[in-house]
Scaffold this active site. Structure first.
Site, mmCIF file in Angstrom:
data_model
loop_
_atom_site.group_PDB
_atom_site.id
_atom_site.type_symbol
_atom_site.label_atom_id
_atom_site.label_comp_id
_atom_site.label_asym_id
_atom_site.label_seq_id
_atom_site.Cartn_x
_atom_site.Cartn_y
_atom_site.Cartn_z
ATOM 1 N N SER A 90 6.773 10.366 -4.711
ATOM 2 C CA SER A 90 5.907 11.475 -4.443
ATOM 3 C C SER A 90 4.648 11.510 -5.323
ATOM 4 C CB SER A 90 6.685 12.781 -4.671
ATOM 5 O OG SER A 90 7.076 12.890 -6.021
ATOM 6 N N LYS A 106 0.159 14.976 -12.757
ATOM 7 C CA LYS A 106 0.677 15.365 -11.444
ATOM 8 C C LYS A 106 0.728 16.896 -11.330
ATOM 9 C CE LYS A 106 4.780 14.419 -8.548
ATOM 10 N NZ LYS A 106 6.060 13.692 -8.471
ATOM 11 N N SER A 141 9.976 8.470 -7.788
ATOM 12 C CA SER A 141 8.591 8.897 -7.551
ATOM 13 C C SER A 141 7.545 8.371 -8.521
ATOM 14 C CB SER A 141 8.508 10.416 -7.553
ATOM 15 O OG SER A 141 8.885 10.889 -6.301
HETATM 16 N N1 GLN Z 1 11.443 9.599 -2.553
HETATM 17 C C1 GLN Z 1 12.439 10.346 -3.227
HETATM 18 C C2 GLN Z 1 12.647 11.678 -2.539
HETATM 19 O O1 GLN Z 1 12.006 11.892 -1.582
HETATM 20 C C3 GLN Z 1 12.091 10.509 -4.669
HETATM 21 C C4 GLN Z 1 11.292 11.699 -4.995
HETATM 22 C C5 GLN Z 1 11.027 11.852 -6.464
HETATM 23 O O2 GLN Z 1 11.387 11.011 -7.271
HETATM 24 N N2 GLN Z 1 10.459 12.990 -6.809
HETATM 25 O O3 GLN Z 1 13.408 12.485 -2.951
#
Ligand code: GLN
Length: 463
Positions: free
Chosen positions: A139, A64, A163
């Site tokens: 994400s 990532k 994420s």
């Molecule tokens: N969807 C969650 C957020 O928007 C998780 C994001 C993540 O785990 N980086 O914060």
């Protein structure tokens, strides 16, 4: 992850071909083609001496765009880091390289890992390979799709509130978030430091266990990283056992949960019981508080973490002629950050500001404390907790992107593990009548990834 008779060069060539074929999915930000081939050819020189192979010999991995890989671009899919090159290796990356892994490229994601749909990236959205009109989740959407569509064997993502697990659920693969502190965060671009954890995407549990064995463990560069010894996960996962499992009725009865997902999980509970596991309901009275607590605490941490991107030391700087420093900060940050990141910086700054701190930030910390206590109690009695990974299957592009709150509420089942610092995994066990996959989420106590993976392997091999 065995390649049989193939050379490392054959394997890398095949993945590069696949990456080219599936380019339109937009999973990769950059492909390190020449370098991956070079590494493969140097690994091929020892192909006849397995004794000299590292634990990840020839394993092709995507990472990532939040992990520092020395001399390679890293940008958190943000314009603010568009010309930034990593000056050192993240500990997790160094450990992969030390074990002969081949890093094939860096993967698209929501900007600064903020999002659930991969619609918030300076590099454009990532498509779900199973249905290109649907989001891959976020994400770490690029990391999920790269494994889903066979563009690499495994990938790394980061999980601050789901994420890794949520995109794994949406894409029909395995997504593991180790407990907080299991894997060093050194070299991981921070979103919310007391929540962030590096995670693994794979097609099966063996691969996740092998990679976790390599990247886990103490690190002098991250003081929050645990010194607990790392057990041999690859061995543990093959041991047979029965488990004592808890589930939260509040999760299954939640009005936002898709009916088919609920029914499938209920069926799974019965199946587990008839296979000799104990599965019992435990009341969890905090469900309504976890999403608000998560968004207060993570945005507060983000507002502080992201203050370093000021256009002075590194990153994007506004080209407009400016006569004072504040104007430079304002312009650079307004132009360099995307909408979602700005929303969160403002929210985080607000909850930390005088007059509101007690009402929001301090309250959310108290909620986190209560959740941690409750979690400790549960794990005194149970080995694992099961619940859905997400309330719905992968949604369509645009469906939620204009309603931030609706998007946030989709994190209902994933943020708990990060608030409590425990380990979680999404297992691709189900298929919805709309054609999309969905997962079972299993949570394990801190530092008990072994038990979690052992149970997961059992589930993936149909008990
Ligand atoms: N969807 C969650 C957020 O928007 C998780 C994001 C993540 O785990 N980086 O914060």
């Amino acid at each position: 992850m065995s390649c049989g008779e193939l050379t490392c060069t054959d394997v890398v060539t095949a993945y590069l071909k696949k990456i080219e074929e599936k380019k339109h999915l937009n999973a990769f930000i950059e492909v390190f083609a020449a370098e991956a081939l070079e590494k493969a050819s140097s690994l091929d020189k020892k192909i006849n001496n397995p004794d000299t192979w590292g634990k990840l010999y020839g394993v092709v991995i995507g990472v990532k765009d939040v992990l520092c890989y020395k001399d390679h671009h890293v940008g958190a899919a943000s314009k603010i880091l568009e010309n930034y090159t990593a000056i050192y290796n993240a500990t997790a990356i160094q450990k992969l390289l030390d074990q002969d892994a081949i890093i094939i490229g860096n993967l698209n994601c929501d900007e600064f890992a903020m999002g659930s749909s991969n619609e918030h990236s300076a590099h454009g959205k990532v498509l779900n390979a199973l249905d290109e009109s649907r989001v891959p989740g976020g994400s770490s959407g690029g990391s999920a799709v790269a494994v889903q569509a066979g563009m690499c064997m495994v990938s790394l993502g980061s999980d601050t509130g789901g994420s890794v697990r949520q995109p794994a659920d949406f894409c029909g693969i395995v997504g593991l978030k180790p407990g907080y502190g299991r894997v060093s965060r050194y070299g991981l671009l921070a979103y919310a430091s007391s929540f962030d954890q590096i995670g693994i995407f794979s097609q099966n549990i063996e691969d996740a266990a092998t990679v976790l064995n390599v990247i886990a463990g103490e690190d002098e560069f991250d003081s929050t990283c645990s010194e607990a010894p790392v057990p041999d996960y690859s061995n543990i996962i093959h041991q047979q056992s029965t488990f004592k499992i808890a589930y939260f009725p509040e999760c299954l009865q939640h009005p936002s949960l898709d009916k088919e997902i609920r029914e499938n999980i209920e069926k799974k509970i019965q199946e587990l019981q008839s296979n000799g596991h104990s599965v019992e309901p435990v009341n969890f009275e905090y469900l309504d508080y976890i999403v608000p607590a998560y968004y207060i605490l993570t945005t507060a941490e983000a507002s502080s973490n992201l203050s370093r991107y000021d256009g002075v030391k590194f990153g994007y700087r506004s080209a407009e002629p400016l006569d004072d420093l504040n104007a430079l900060y304002k312009k650079s940050r307004s132009q360099g950050f995307g909408k979602e990141v700005k929303r969160r910086i403002m929210l985080g700054t607000f909850v930390l500001s005088t007059g509101y701190y007690e009402a929001y930030y301090a309250k959310a910390q108290q909620v986190r404390g209560l959740i941690a206590d409750k979690t400790k109690e549960i794990f005194k009695e149970y080995d694992l907790i099961i619940m859905p990974t997400t309330p719905s299957t992968a949604f369509k592009f645009g469906e939620k992107s204009n309603d931030a709150v609706e998007m946030f509420l989709g994190d209902l089942y994933t943020v708990y593990a990060n608030l409590a610092g425990i380990a979680g995994i999404s297992l691709p066990l189900f298929k919805h009548s709309n054609g999309m996959p969905f997962g079972l989420q299993v949570l394990g106590n801190k530092m008990e990834e072994g038990k979690l993976l052992q149970f997961s392997n059992l589930m993936m091999n149909k008990h």
